[in-house]
Write a protein that holds these residues in place. Structure first.
Motif, short mmCIF file in Angstrom:
data_model
loop_
_atom_site.label_atom_id
_atom_site.label_comp_id
_atom_site.label_asym_id
_atom_site.label_seq_id
_atom_site.Cartn_x
_atom_site.Cartn_y
_atom_site.Cartn_z
N ALA A 26 0.81 -1.22 0.00
CA ALA A 26 0.00 0.00 0.00
C ALA A 26 0.84 1.27 0.00
N GLN A 27 2.18 1.15 -0.05
CA GLN A 27 3.03 2.33 0.01
C GLN A 27 2.80 3.25 -1.19
N THR A 28 2.93 4.55 -0.94
CA THR A 28 2.67 5.55 -1.98
C THR A 28 3.92 5.89 -2.80
N PRO A 96 0.71 3.83 4.85
CA PRO A 96 1.04 3.99 3.43
C PRO A 96 2.06 5.09 3.14
#
Length: 237
Positions: A26-28, A96
């Protein structure tokens, strides 16, 4: 900051690892990943290997025998190609914005960055990003109970700075190896340090973790480590 490398040792954390992997997905901001399995006997290795499959920036390695968390982290240091390295535990969860916030903290002159964390409730008192000097950072990372803490898992360290002092985790220590690594980094690395108090790292309180299973001998070793850390103060500018 162009790229963060995340190093994650795993050892029999299959019941927690899926949550960790979901938070990575889910990292941006893109990142390099090194998942190093320390010869788990549960499904940790299979979960980690599957997560890295078909992703060119994600890497998996499994030891042929159990060697300890410091050996796994050192393997990650030696293979990471990012501008900075963040160490994450395989049973914890990331907001995130974890990678993005750490990466953006490396403005001119910053050699390491930290973010706020959730563990037994938040102790954060700052409500905006700040820069602190080497001495202030050393005081934070060399003491129990400080807001930033001496743990490695809510921080990222410039790879060039790690390489400049040839810093590695002490593979002989069963406890407090993270405090020694962080304190040694700060004591030997002049520059600015960034702290963003956003609560972006959640430390899971796992019953069989090292902190809960430490023996009396381990605690004696921990006290000796902190004496060693105290001896680094003279290096701080």
């Amino acid at each position: 900051m162009e790229k963060i490398s995340i190093v994650i040792p795993t050892y029999n954390v299959a019941g927690y690892l899926e949550q960790t992997l979901e938070s990575l997905a889910a990292q941006t901001r893109p990142f390099e990943l090194w998942l190093i399995d320390d010869h788990s006997t549960d499904q940790s290795a299979q979960l980690a290997e599957a997560f890295t499959r078909d992703h060119p920036d994600y890497h998996f390695h499994q030891f042929t025998q159990h060697q300890g968390i410091s050996v796994a982290r050192n393997y990650g240091i030696e293979h990471a190609t990012g501008d900075a390295i963040a160490f994450v535990d395989g049973d914890d969860a990331l907001d995130p914005l974890f990678v993005e916030t750490l990466a953006d903290s490396f403005t001119d002159g910053v050699v390491a960055a930290a973010v706020g964390y959730v563990w037994h409730g938040s102790r954060t008192t700052v409500n905006h990003p700040i820069k602190i000097n080497q001495r202030e950072m050393f005081n934070q990372v060399s003491s129990h109970g400080s807001e930033i803490g001496g743990y490695v898992w809510n921080k990222a360290f410039a790879k060039t700075a790690i390489d400049a002092i040839n810093l590695r985790f002490d593979e002989t220590l069963p406890i407090a190896e993270d405090y020694l690594f962080t304190s040694a980094f700060v004591a030997n690395t002049a520059g600015s340090y960034a702290y963003n108090p956003k609560l972006l790292y959640t430390k899971i309180n796992r019953p069989n973790s090292t902190i809960h299973t430490a023996s009396f001998k381990d605690r004696q070793i921990e006290r000796e480590v902190f004496k060693q850390i105290n001896g680094l103060k003279h290096l701080v500018q």
